[in-house]
Enzyme design. Structure first.
Site, PDB file in Angstrom:
ATOM      1  N   GLU A 236       0.883  -1.106  -0.128  1.00 28.17           N
ATOM      2  CA  GLU A 236      -0.030  -0.081   0.068  1.00 28.17           C
ATOM      3  C   GLU A 236       0.747   1.334  -0.076  1.00 28.17           C
ATOM      4  OE1 GLU A 236      -3.234  -0.126  -0.470  1.00 28.17           O
ATOM      5  OE2 GLU A 236      -3.377  -2.437  -0.329  1.00 28.17           O
ATOM      6  N   CYS A 270      -1.975   9.196   2.477  1.00 30.02           N
ATOM      7  CA  CYS A 270      -1.544   8.840   1.049  1.00 30.02           C
ATOM      8  C   CYS A 270      -2.413   8.876   0.164  1.00 30.02           C
ATOM      9  CB  CYS A 270      -1.214   7.353   1.054  1.00 30.02           C
ATOM     10  SG  CYS A 270      -2.745   6.313   1.596  1.00 30.02           S
TER      11      CYS A 270
END
Length: 482
Positions: A236, A270
């Site tokens: 991720e 993110c």
């Protein structure tokens, strides 16, 4: 609360103490931890769905009863408000547990699939099984949620796990260690704290799967280390996630939602909008709307607001401050290195070649780039690495369809930002440079499972056409396999 009782002493010591206590491990003890977890996994205890649900129940009760402590740790590490801590960290983990508890029995069942005529007499199914021992490495920006959510998936899938919190969020890291030592035996779930050297030692171990959340450069290191053992990985990562506002969008609503998505955790997210592409016709009202939304949320002086998040450390503060050397500051720009913190800052006159457009910003800075032609803008975005997220504001279904079909990205929203992350029913993950694999809900269960394909053939009769001596075998096979 539902209570289960197990007799195996290695689940909970009779005297309430914990073997291998403490989070800081020496390099020689890490292989021992991994070895013992593999041994415990092979006892078959973790495969029992009741066992998994028991530990998910206990984890949920611990989080609920320690909510104030979790919020305090996040306040100490990142100055997160109680509301933001619950919304983006605690609440999401509780929702993940709730979803897993409701569905793990169904997820774990073998799934019948059709059987072709060539296998007449047989039945086929897909059987999920846990990988075994999992390594979960978490980041500092959401230090609780981005470590505990994958742990929930690992438990639901029936794995053992070693989890490595970020040393840059020490208060949350210490609390997670406290939580794990209270709830689990080290042969099942273990926290190992430390710095990059510790991570390197962990990556050298023969784990059965690795789940990493963090930066692209470190993700490459993780994947390289995993390749030495041919270990499956879930990465991720991040990247430069654009937010695009077209001239037919609801500008007032877009401004509020962009300001909110960008200022969560001071942009240290993110999937935060990394840069703003706005149609030139609505550039001015959108900028004014974002500025107004920031003032409404944090006042005229955000750095004085008690709930405005801080930059994680001075090194990241210095990195962000250097990005302000190019372009024109449209609003914000005030910095305090002592906190450290930077106001939400809009930046105009930005070139695609400026340093701020080269790497993920990961802070409260939002470059603004106007566009005149949607097709030209699409080509420009498509020439860049595939982002983790993309957000598009429009009232046109045709243009919405065009964006979704023209631009690759991990996931995103139409007429909103960030909110797709909170759904346990949507896969979350990147594509290419922004990540590998996905999780949340059933997708998290799948990330920590291997799906075996099984064919069980009848013994009541046998089909002779498949054997070499059959004279009509080839003609039959041609008919069945066409």
């Amino acid at each position: 609360m539902i209570h289960f009782k197990y007799n195996r002493s290695n689940l909970r010591p009779a005297n309430g103490t914990h073997q291998n206590g403490g989070g800081l491990m020496t390099s020689t003890s890490i292989p021992t931890i991994v070895k013992k977890q593999k041994e415990f996994f092979h006892t078959g205890e973790t495969r029992d769905v009741a066992f998994r649900k028991h530990h998910l129940h206990r984890l949920r009760e611990w989080i609920r009863s320690h909510e104030a402590k979790i919020s305090h740790a996040l306040k100490e590490d990142l100055n997160k408000s109680t509301k933001e801590a619950y919304t983006t960290e605690i609440g999401i983990t509780l929702k993940e547990i709730h979803t897993a508890l409701n569905h793990v029995k169904q997820w774990s069942r073998p799934q019948r699939v059709p059987t072709s005529l060539i296998h007449f007499g047989a039945k086929s199914w897909i059987q999920p099984e846990p990988y075994g021992s999992a390594l979960i490495i978490g980041p500092w920006n959401y230090p609780f949620q981005l470590l505990v959510a994958p742990l929930i998936a690992a438990i639901a899938a029936g794995n053992c796990a070693v989890i490595k919190p970020s040393e840059l969020a020490p208060h949350t890291s210490s609390l997670i260690r406290e939580m794990v030592e209270e709830l689990f035996e080290a042969t099942y779930i273990k926290v190992i704290e430390g710095d990059a050297e510790t991570s390197t030692e962990l990556l050298a171990q023969p784990f059965d799967t690795i789940f990493f959340t963090g930066s692209v450069p470190v993700g490459k290191i993780v994947m390289e280390a995993a390749a030495k053992h041919l270990t499956p990985v879930t990465l991720e990562l991040g990247g430069k996630s654009p937010v695009i506002v077209d001239n037919d969008a609801d500008i007032s609503l877009a401004a509020k939602r962009i300001a909110w998505g960008k200022t969560i955790n001071a942009g240290q997210t993110c999937i935060a909008p990394d840069y703003l592409l706005v149609h030139r016709d609505v550039e001015e009202p959108l900028i004014k709307g974002i500025q107004a939304a920031i003032r409404e949320n944090f006042g005229e002086h955000p750095l004085r607001h008690p709930d405005y998040p801080h930059i994680i450390n001075r090194r990241h503060f210095d990195r962000l401050s250097h990005l302000l050397e190019n372009g024109e500051i449209l609003s914000g720009g005030v910095m305090d290195p002592k906190l450290p913190a930077i106001e939400p800052t809009l930046i105009g006159e930005v070139s695609w070649d400026d340093p701020i457009m080269n790497d993920e910003i990961f802070g409260p800075l939002l470059p603004v780039i106007p566009f005149d032609n949607l097709d030209e803008m699409i080509e420009k975005v498509r020439s860049k690495p595939k982002p983790l997220a993309l957000y598009y504001f429009t009232s046109s279904k045709e243009k919405e369809k065009k964006i979704l079909e023209s631009l690759p990205f991990g996931g995103g929203c139409i007429n909103d930002t960030v909110m797709h992350f909170a759904s346990p029913y949507l896969p979350f993950g990147g594509v290419g440079p922004s990540g590998l694999g996905n999780y949340h809900g059933k997708h998290g269960f799948d990330a920590f499972s291997h799906h075996k394909g099984i064919l069980k053939q009848t013994t009541r009769f046998d089909m002779p056409f498949r054997y070499p001596k059959s004279k009509v075998g080839l003609s039959i096979i041609r008919k069945l396999l066409r």
